[in-house]
Design an enzyme around this catalytic site. Structure first.
Site, PDB file in Angstrom:
ATOM      1  CE  LYS A  60      -3.789  -2.118   2.196  1.00  0.00           C
ATOM      2  NZ  LYS A  60      -4.821  -2.212   3.410  1.00  0.00           N
ATOM      3  CE1 TYR A 100      -9.635  -3.253   0.693  1.00  0.00           C
ATOM      4  CE2 TYR A 100      -8.626  -1.491  -0.156  1.00  0.00           C
ATOM      5  CZ  TYR A 100      -8.232  -2.390   0.238  1.00  0.00           C
ATOM      6  OH  TYR A 100      -6.361  -2.461   1.117  1.00  0.00           O
ATOM      7  CG  ASN A 163      -3.178  -2.432   7.129  1.00  0.00           C
ATOM      8  OD1 ASN A 163      -3.358  -1.674   5.853  1.00  0.00           O
ATOM      9  ND2 ASN A 163      -4.418  -3.374   7.886  1.00  0.00           N
ATOM     10  CG  HIS A 166      -4.969  -6.231  -0.423  1.00  0.00           C
ATOM     11  ND1 HIS A 166      -5.978  -6.178   0.009  1.00  0.00           N
ATOM     12  CD2 HIS A 166      -4.988  -7.648  -1.884  1.00  0.00           C
ATOM     13  CE1 HIS A 166      -6.842  -7.283  -0.477  1.00  0.00           C
ATOM     14  NE2 HIS A 166      -6.697  -7.544  -2.094  1.00  0.00           N
ATOM     15  CD  GLU A 177      -8.744  -8.598  -3.896  1.00  0.00           C
ATOM     16  OE1 GLU A 177      -7.635  -9.387  -3.337  1.00  0.00           O
ATOM     17  OE2 GLU A 177      -9.135  -8.766  -2.677  1.00  0.00           O
TER      18      GLU A 177
HETATM   19  P1  IDP Z   1      -7.549  -7.605   5.243  1.00  0.00           P
HETATM   20  O1  IDP Z   1      -6.744  -6.394   4.853  1.00  0.00           O
HETATM   21  O2  IDP Z   1      -6.556  -7.705   6.269  1.00  0.00           O
HETATM   22  O3  IDP Z   1      -8.584  -7.922   4.918  1.00  0.00           O
HETATM   23  P2  IDP Z   1     -10.559  -5.927   5.810  1.00  0.00           P
HETATM   24  O4  IDP Z   1     -11.177  -6.020   6.939  1.00  0.00           O
HETATM   25  O5  IDP Z   1     -10.187  -6.808   4.223  1.00  0.00           O
HETATM   26  O6  IDP Z   1      -9.322  -6.564   6.334  1.00  0.00           O
HETATM   27  O7  IDP Z   1     -10.213  -4.345   5.492  1.00  0.00           O
HETATM   28  C1  IDP Z   1      -9.302  -3.469   4.061  1.00  0.00           C
HETATM   29  C2  IDP Z   1      -8.460  -2.459   4.986  1.00  0.00           C
HETATM   30  O8  IDP Z   1      -9.556  -1.903   5.693  1.00  0.00           O
HETATM   31  C3  IDP Z   1      -7.803  -2.737   5.621  1.00  0.00           C
HETATM   32  O9  IDP Z   1      -6.597  -3.295   5.684  1.00  0.00           O
HETATM   33  C4  IDP Z   1      -7.515  -1.482   6.551  1.00  0.00           C
HETATM   34  O10 IDP Z   1      -6.907  -0.946   5.623  1.00  0.00           O
HETATM   35  C5  IDP Z   1      -8.410  -1.598   6.311  1.00  0.00           C
HETATM   36  N1  IDP Z   1      -9.621  -1.876   7.360  1.00  0.00           N
HETATM   37  C6  IDP Z   1     -10.299  -1.673   8.399  1.00  0.00           C
HETATM   38  N2  IDP Z   1     -10.565  -1.656   8.849  1.00  0.00           N
HETATM   39  C7  IDP Z   1     -10.423  -0.400   9.333  1.00  0.00           C
HETATM   40  C8  IDP Z   1     -10.840  -0.051   9.961  1.00  0.00           C
HETATM   41  O11 IDP Z   1     -11.623   0.049  11.358  1.00  0.00           O
HETATM   42  N3  IDP Z   1     -10.533   1.609  10.131  1.00  0.00           N
HETATM   43  C9  IDP Z   1     -10.072   1.971   9.190  1.00  0.00           C
HETATM   44  N4  IDP Z   1      -9.561   1.366   8.780  1.00  0.00           N
HETATM   45  C10 IDP Z   1      -9.840   0.292   8.336  1.00  0.00           C
HETATM   46 MG    MG Z   2      -9.678  -7.569   3.328  1.00  0.00          MG
END
Ligand code: IDP
Ligand code: MG
Length: 201
Positions: A60, A100, A163, A166, A177
Site C-alpha cells: 500500500k 473494496y 497497515n 494487502h 482481484e
Molecule cells: P484485510 O486487509 O486484512 O483483508 P479488511 O477487513 O478486508 O482487512 O479491510 C480492508 C482494509 O481496510 C484494511 O487492510 C485496512 O487498511 C482498512 N480497514 C479495515 N478496518 C479498518 C478500520 O477499522 N479503520 C480504518 N481502516 C480499516
Molecule cells: Mg480484505
C-alpha cells in the site's frame, strides 16, 4: 482421459476470461454460475487441490513511502512462492471501489480510499501451494495492534489505517482481484528451476 476433461475446467477456474463485478457479490457463487460451477469446482479441486493457486498482494502507499517493497517481496520469495505479476501504479478511486466493494458501507471506507490513492501502490501476483492462506498468515491480522511479530503487519505497522500491505482473503477473492488489477497477458508463466525443492509437484 480424466485429465483431458478436467484441464479445461481448471483453466476456466483460473482464467475465467471475464472480469467480474461486485454486483453479484452478495449471491453465493454456486447460484451465480449455476450448479455446474459447484460441481466443476469440487471435482477440479479434489483432483488437483492447489494447481496454480495464485493470490494478489499489494504494498500500500505507506509501504511504498517507507521503502518496504523490497523487504515484502523478499519474504514471499524466501518462503518459496513464485512471482508471476508485478505492477506499480497510482490506483484510481474506481478501481479501489471495485477492489473494496464489500467495504463500501463501512464508516472508514472514504478514508480507506483516500489512503489508498495517496500515492503509488505495488501490486503483485504470487503463485504456489496454498498461497492464499499462507500469505494471509504471513501478512498478519488486519489490525497491526493484534498482528503477531514475524508477520508483515506485526513487524512494520502500528495502526489499522496504515497497515502496509494487502493480501486476498480467499481463492475466489484472489481470482476476482487478480482480474481487476492485471490483464491476462501481464501474468507470466514460467518454470521455477527449484520447484521440486519447494513442493512435491
Ligand atoms: P484485510 O486487509 O486484512 O483483508 P479488511 O477487513 O478486508 O482487512 O479491510 C480492508 C482494509 O481496510 C484494511 O487492510 C485496512 O487498511 C482498512 N480497514 C479495515 N478496518 C479498518 C478500520 O477499522 N479503520 C480504518 N481502516 C480499516
Ligand atoms: Mg480484505
Amino acid at each position: 482421459m480424466l485429465q483431458r476433461r478436467l484441464f479445461p475446467i481448471i483453466l476456466q477456474q483460473f482464467y475465467p476470461g471475464q472480469q467480474e463485478t461486485c454486483l453479484l457479490s452478495g449471491i453465493p457463487r454456486a447460484l451465480q454460475h449455476g450448479h455446474r460451477y459447484a460441481w466443476n469446482r469440487s471435482k477440479a479441486t479434489a483432483a488437483f487441490p492447489d494447481v496454480r493457486e495464485r493470490t494478489l498482494i499489494a504494498v500500500k502507499p505507506d509501504g511504498v513511502q517507507r521503502r518496504l517493497v523490497g523487504q515484502i517481496i523478499q519474504r514471499f520469495e524466501q518462503r518459496g512462492f513464485k512471482l508471476v505479476g508485478l505492477r506499480m501504479l497510482q490506483a484510481s478511486e474506481d478501481l479501489l471501489s471495485e477492489h473494496y466493494c464489500e467495504l463500501r458501507k463501512k464508516s472508514f471506507y472514504h478514508s480507506l480510499v483516500r489512503y489508498m490513492t495517496s500515492g503509488p501502490v505495488v501490486v503483485m501476483v504470487w503463485e504456489g501451494h496454498n498461497v492464499v492462506q499462507t500469505s494471509r498468515t504471513m501478512v498478519g491480522h488486519t489490525n497491526p495492534a493484534e498482528a503477531l511479530a514475524g508477520t508483515v503487519r506485526g513487524d512494520f505497522s502500528l495502526h489499522v489505517s496504515r497497515n502496509v500491505v494487502h493480501a486476498s482473503d480467499s481463492v475466489e477473492g484472489a481470482q476476482r482481484e487478480i482480474q481487476l488489477w492485471f490483464k491476462a497477458q501481464e501474468l507470466m508463466d514460467w518454470d521455477c528451476c527449484d520447484k521440486s525443492s519447494t513442493s512435491e509437484k
